[in-house]
Design an enzyme around this catalytic site. Structure first.
Site, PDB file in Angstrom:
ATOM      1  N   VAL A 109       0.840  -1.202   0.000  1.00 57.87           N
ATOM      2  CA  VAL A 109       0.000   0.000   0.000  1.00 57.87           C
ATOM      3  C   VAL A 109       0.875   1.252   0.000  1.00 57.87           C
ATOM      4  CG1 VAL A 109      -1.703   1.329   1.314  1.00 57.87           C
ATOM      5  CG2 VAL A 109      -1.961  -1.154   1.089  1.00 57.87           C
ATOM      6  N   CYS A 110       1.917   1.241   0.808  1.00 58.43           N
ATOM      7  CA  CYS A 110       2.803   2.407   0.885  1.00 58.43           C
ATOM      8  C   CYS A 110       3.520   2.654  -0.437  1.00 58.43           C
ATOM      9  CB  CYS A 110       3.819   2.228   2.004  1.00 58.43           C
ATOM     10  SG  CYS A 110       3.085   2.174   3.657  1.00 58.43           S
ATOM     11  N   THR A 111       3.820   1.595  -1.168  1.00 55.75           N
ATOM     12  CA  THR A 111       4.457   1.749  -2.476  1.00 55.75           C
ATOM     13  C   THR A 111       3.567   2.581  -3.403  1.00 55.75           C
ATOM     14  OG1 THR A 111       5.691  -0.324  -2.271  1.00 55.75           O
ATOM     15  CG2 THR A 111       5.322   0.500  -4.503  1.00 55.75           C
TER      16      THR A 111
END
Length: 226
Positions: A44-46
């Site tokens: 998700v952070c990517t």
């Protein structure tokens, strides 16, 4: 140490992908966004880091710097950035703080102050509360805090909208109504009397209730940014 709105944002020195910074000095006289991540190479952070790279110029247009943080060393951030470019199509164009000793995460109350250890051996799940967004004003006060669950991607268009509202309300005695977007009508705050409102808003307003007075947005984005 608990953090609340309008507290002074904790200052710190840290290593980033663009060198060592002292946070308050790095912010300077403008606004800043600090957004954090529980671990490098998380899915998700990517997607979030890639999208922020795409819209970072819009924050800069508003005199707002962007800085990320992840609970891993800086050299891992550099490797992660390659994946972000490959998968999201945008290169990270803002500094990323390395926080292997959990120092900043603790300062900003994202992890308990007595949390032991370093980033070594920790997982995204053990760092799941390091998923926050802070908007910090030129006075170094915290203007917004949001913490997201790990499985829900953040809406950075909404963060941009909030920044527009914060900059507007910092310059004029107005508030922004539900779902407001830049350029739409605003609310004259109750602390402003009708007599004062006549001077501040010479084009007038619509009184829905004595406490709810609607007027056209004053100024312009260019005025607010300066």
């Amino acid at each position: 140490m608990s953090i609340r709105l309008n507290d002074t944002a904790p200052d710190f020195q840290a290593e980033t992908t663009e060198g060592t910074i002292n946070f308050h000095s790095w912010i300077g006289d403008g606004w800043a966004i600090l957004f954090s991540h529980p671990k490098d190479f998380t899915p998700v952070c990517t997607t979030e880091l890639g999208y922020m790279a795409k819209i970072a110029p819009q924050f800069l247009q508003r005199n707002c710097k962007v800085i990320g943080l992840s609970v891993d060393p800086v050299d891992r951030h550099a490797e992660w950035a390659k994946d972000i470019l490959e998968t999201q199509g945008y290169a990270v164009n803002y500094p990323m703080i390395g926080d292997p000793n959990l120092t900043v995460a603790k300062l900003y109350d994202m992890l308990p102050a007595d949390e032991a250890g370093t980033s070594e051996g920790r997982t995204a799940a053990t760092n799941q509360t390091v998923r926050s967004v802070f908007i910090i004003g030129p006075d170094k006060k915290i203007k917004l805090m949001l913490t997201y669950p790990m499985a829900t991607g953040r809406n950075f268009d909404e963060i941009l909208r909030v920044l527009d509202s914060l900059q507007l309300t910092a310059g004029y005695k107005v508030a922004t109504p539900v779902n407001w977007k830049n350029g739409e009508d605003v609310i004259i705050v109750p602390a402003v009397s009708d007599d004062e409102a006549k001077e501040r808003f010479p084009d007038g307003w619509k009184t829905v209730k004595p406490y709810l007075r609607i007027t056209a947005q004053p100024g312009s984005r260019e005025t607010l940014m300066n």
